[in-house]
Write a protein that holds these residues in place. Sequence first.
Motif, PDB file in Angstrom:
ATOM      1  N   SER A   1      47.605  47.392  49.470  1.00 43.68           N
ATOM      2  CA  SER A   1      47.305  48.659  49.018  1.00 43.68           C
ATOM      3  C   SER A   1      46.562  48.739  47.849  1.00 43.68           C
ATOM      4  O   SER A   1      47.000  47.824  46.931  1.00 43.68           O
ATOM      5  N   PHE A   2      45.827  49.950  47.457  1.00 45.76           N
ATOM      6  CA  PHE A   2      45.162  49.870  46.212  1.00 45.76           C
ATOM      7  C   PHE A   2      46.118  50.636  45.145  1.00 45.76           C
ATOM      8  O   PHE A   2      46.894  51.593  45.669  1.00 45.76           O
ATOM      9  N   VAL A   3      46.050  50.216  43.941  1.00 43.06           N
ATOM     10  CA  VAL A   3      46.837  51.055  43.111  1.00 43.06           C
ATOM     11  C   VAL A   3      46.101  50.947  41.842  1.00 43.06           C
ATOM     12  O   VAL A   3      45.018  50.816  41.584  1.00 43.06           O
ATOM     13  N   GLN A   4      47.032  51.731  40.851  1.00 42.07           N
ATOM     14  CA  GLN A   4      46.067  52.335  39.468  1.00 42.07           C
ATOM     15  C   GLN A   4      44.667  52.705  40.010  1.00 42.07           C
ATOM     16  O   GLN A   4      43.588  52.393  39.499  1.00 42.07           O
ATOM     17  N   ASP A   5      44.853  54.014  40.585  1.00 42.45           N
ATOM     18  CA  ASP A   5      43.575  54.811  40.910  1.00 42.45           C
ATOM     19  C   ASP A   5      42.623  54.164  41.421  1.00 42.45           C
ATOM     20  O   ASP A   5      41.246  54.102  41.288  1.00 42.45           O
ATOM     21  N   SER A   6      42.993  53.164  42.464  1.00 45.46           N
ATOM     22  CA  SER A   6      42.153  52.344  43.674  1.00 45.46           C
ATOM     23  C   SER A   6      41.249  51.435  42.893  1.00 45.46           C
ATOM     24  O   SER A   6      40.497  50.827  43.402  1.00 45.46           O
ATOM     25  N   THR A   7      41.659  50.961  41.586  1.00 40.47           N
ATOM     26  CA  THR A   7      41.071  49.750  40.990  1.00 40.47           C
ATOM     27  C   THR A   7      41.845  48.680  41.204  1.00 40.47           C
ATOM     28  O   THR A   7      41.224  47.547  40.972  1.00 40.47           O
ATOM     29  N   GLY A   8      43.077  48.619  41.127  1.00 44.39           N
ATOM     30  CA  GLY A   8      43.913  47.493  41.538  1.00 44.39           C
ATOM     31  C   GLY A   8      44.397  47.450  42.707  1.00 44.39           C
ATOM     32  O   GLY A   8      44.098  48.337  43.706  1.00 44.39           O
ATOM     33  N   PHE A   9      44.621  45.996  43.129  1.00 45.09           N
ATOM     34  CA  PHE A   9      45.072  45.854  44.523  1.00 45.09           C
ATOM     35  C   PHE A   9      46.298  44.954  44.584  1.00 45.09           C
ATOM     36  O   PHE A   9      46.303  44.284  43.952  1.00 45.09           O
ATOM     37  N   LEU A  10      47.349  45.321  45.494  1.00 46.74           N
ATOM     38  CA  LEU A  10      48.206  44.471  45.762  1.00 46.74           C
ATOM     39  C   LEU A  10      48.621  44.120  47.031  1.00 46.74           C
ATOM     40  O   LEU A  10      48.595  45.001  47.852  1.00 46.74           O
ATOM     41  N   SER A  11      48.835  42.912  47.554  1.00 53.87           N
ATOM     42  CA  SER A  11      49.157  42.648  48.628  1.00 53.87           C
ATOM     43  C   SER A  11      50.427  41.414  48.802  1.00 53.87           C
ATOM     44  O   SER A  11      50.116  40.547  47.940  1.00 53.87           O
ATOM     45  N   GLN A  12      51.622  41.914  48.743  1.00 53.70           N
ATOM     46  CA  GLN A  12      52.734  41.127  48.735  1.00 53.70           C
ATOM     47  C   GLN A  12      52.590  39.766  49.330  1.00 53.70           C
ATOM     48  O   GLN A  12      53.095  38.607  48.986  1.00 53.70           O
ATOM     49  N   ASN A  13      51.864  40.042  50.508  1.00 55.20           N
ATOM     50  CA  ASN A  13      51.898  38.676  51.453  1.00 55.20           C
ATOM     51  C   ASN A  13      50.955  37.525  50.632  1.00 55.20           C
ATOM     52  O   ASN A  13      51.317  36.441  50.679  1.00 55.20           O
ATOM     53  N   LEU A  14      49.910  38.192  49.886  1.00 56.39           N
ATOM     54  CA  LEU A  14      49.228  37.040  48.949  1.00 56.39           C
ATOM     55  C   LEU A  14      50.061  36.478  47.839  1.00 56.39           C
ATOM     56  O   LEU A  14      49.798  35.412  47.396  1.00 56.39           O
TER      57      LEU A  14
ATOM     58  N   GLY B   1      48.668  23.613  38.670  1.00 54.48           N
ATOM     59  CA  GLY B   1      48.930  25.149  38.553  1.00 54.48           C
ATOM     60  C   GLY B   1      47.752  25.865  38.214  1.00 54.48           C
ATOM     61  O   GLY B   1      47.647  26.862  38.575  1.00 54.48           O
ATOM     62  N   TYR B   2      46.876  25.482  37.215  1.00 51.40           N
ATOM     63  CA  TYR B   2      45.726  25.896  37.087  1.00 51.40           C
ATOM     64  C   TYR B   2      44.886  26.196  38.274  1.00 51.40           C
ATOM     65  O   TYR B   2      44.181  27.436  38.337  1.00 51.40           O
ATOM     66  N   PHE B   3      44.669  25.298  39.027  1.00 47.56           N
ATOM     67  CA  PHE B   3      43.749  25.332  40.347  1.00 47.56           C
ATOM     68  C   PHE B   3      44.404  26.406  41.272  1.00 47.56           C
ATOM     69  O   PHE B   3      43.799  27.378  41.687  1.00 47.56           O
ATOM     70  N   ILE B   4      45.980  26.398  41.229  1.00 47.05           N
ATOM     71  CA  ILE B   4      46.482  27.418  42.015  1.00 47.05           C
ATOM     72  C   ILE B   4      46.262  28.912  41.747  1.00 47.05           C
ATOM     73  O   ILE B   4      45.882  29.830  42.431  1.00 47.05           O
ATOM     74  N   TRP B   5      46.362  29.099  40.343  1.00 47.46           N
ATOM     75  CA  TRP B   5      45.959  30.477  39.824  1.00 47.46           C
ATOM     76  C   TRP B   5      44.591  30.800  39.992  1.00 47.46           C
ATOM     77  O   TRP B   5      44.159  31.880  40.575  1.00 47.46           O
ATOM     78  N   ALA B   6      43.633  29.806  39.813  1.00 50.40           N
ATOM     79  CA  ALA B   6      42.060  30.032  40.058  1.00 50.40           C
ATOM     80  C   ALA B   6      41.804  30.532  41.640  1.00 50.40           C
ATOM     81  O   ALA B   6      41.209  31.386  41.816  1.00 50.40           O
ATOM     82  N   MET B   7      42.639  29.888  42.399  1.00 53.67           N
ATOM     83  CA  MET B   7      42.694  30.155  43.820  1.00 53.67           C
ATOM     84  C   MET B   7      43.296  31.475  44.155  1.00 53.67           C
ATOM     85  O   MET B   7      42.484  32.469  44.948  1.00 53.67           O
ATOM     86  N   TYR B   8      44.202  31.756  43.541  1.00 57.66           N
ATOM     87  CA  TYR B   8      44.837  32.952  43.660  1.00 57.66           C
ATOM     88  C   TYR B   8      43.904  34.283  43.038  1.00 57.66           C
ATOM     89  O   TYR B   8      43.424  35.448  43.574  1.00 57.66           O
ATOM     90  N   CYS B   9      43.158  34.091  42.054  1.00 63.71           N
ATOM     91  CA  CYS B   9      42.118  35.081  41.386  1.00 63.71           C
ATOM     92  C   CYS B   9      41.013  35.097  42.456  1.00 63.71           C
ATOM     93  O   CYS B   9      40.522  36.258  42.727  1.00 63.71           O
ATOM     94  N   LEU B  10      40.540  34.054  42.981  1.00 67.58           N
ATOM     95  CA  LEU B  10      39.383  34.316  43.950  1.00 67.58           C
ATOM     96  C   LEU B  10      39.909  35.126  45.217  1.00 67.58           C
ATOM     97  O   LEU B  10      39.116  35.907  45.740  1.00 67.58           O
ATOM     98  N   LEU B  11      40.957  34.507  45.600  1.00 65.74           N
ATOM     99  CA  LEU B  11      41.519  34.984  46.780  1.00 65.74           C
ATOM    100  C   LEU B  11      41.712  36.625  46.715  1.00 65.74           C
ATOM    101  O   LEU B  11      41.491  37.473  47.718  1.00 65.74           O
ATOM    102  N   HIS B  12      42.293  37.102  45.450  1.00 61.89           N
ATOM    103  CA  HIS B  12      42.580  38.421  45.289  1.00 61.89           C
ATOM    104  C   HIS B  12      41.296  39.248  45.113  1.00 61.89           C
ATOM    105  O   HIS B  12      41.257  40.379  45.613  1.00 61.89           O
ATOM    106  N   ARG B  13      40.314  38.798  44.645  1.00 59.66           N
ATOM    107  CA  ARG B  13      38.965  39.394  44.441  1.00 59.66           C
ATOM    108  C   ARG B  13      38.478  39.632  45.977  1.00 59.66           C
ATOM    109  O   ARG B  13      37.800  40.496  46.529  1.00 59.66           O
ATOM    110  N   GLN B  14      38.438  38.581  46.703  1.00 56.46           N
ATOM    111  CA  GLN B  14      38.083  38.464  48.092  1.00 56.46           C
ATOM    112  C   GLN B  14      38.946  39.668  48.998  1.00 56.46           C
ATOM    113  O   GLN B  14      38.364  40.272  49.744  1.00 56.46           O
TER     114      GLN B  14
END
Length: 175
Positions: free
Chosen positions: A24-37, A54-67
Amino acid sequence: MNFETIYSRKNQLFPEQLDIRDGSFVQDSTGFLSQNLVDIWNAAEEKSESSAEGYFIWAMYCLLHRQAKKAFRKGDFTLKISDLTKEDIRKEYEKVLKKAEPKRRIKSCCRMMASQFNKKCEIHDSIYDCPDVILDRNEQGSQFRILIHDGGTSGISIKFCPWCGKKTKTGANNV
């Protein structure tokens, strides 16, 4: 641990497909949250074997979140790890590393201290994985540590230079 080694483990850390229909989109549709992600990110973190991973996992999460944010807007609720290019992952990983580690170019009390803080490892992505790097400091420059290479970011605080004995100076560019 270098990028190639960590990258080869990405399929062990993340599933090939991720369902984001719970998003779902949050913060006036600028943020996004998926609990599954978020849950997939947490599961990957539990499998992490080093700080570099751990840094690699955070990088992957950032990319996946934008995607995920882009896909969700289009009504597509499935992400595929294979949609991320190796080069995109490498760039994001390097960006995360630069933000995560303290700036190391600093003035110091002696040549030995300077050589430690200005050392650049060609093999390891993280100072915490490189056995040749034995000192670090916090971003404010107020705490210096001798690293304990135990797979994490542990260290023993010091107040004096191990080589010349001078008291360490506080401040972003001093030792």
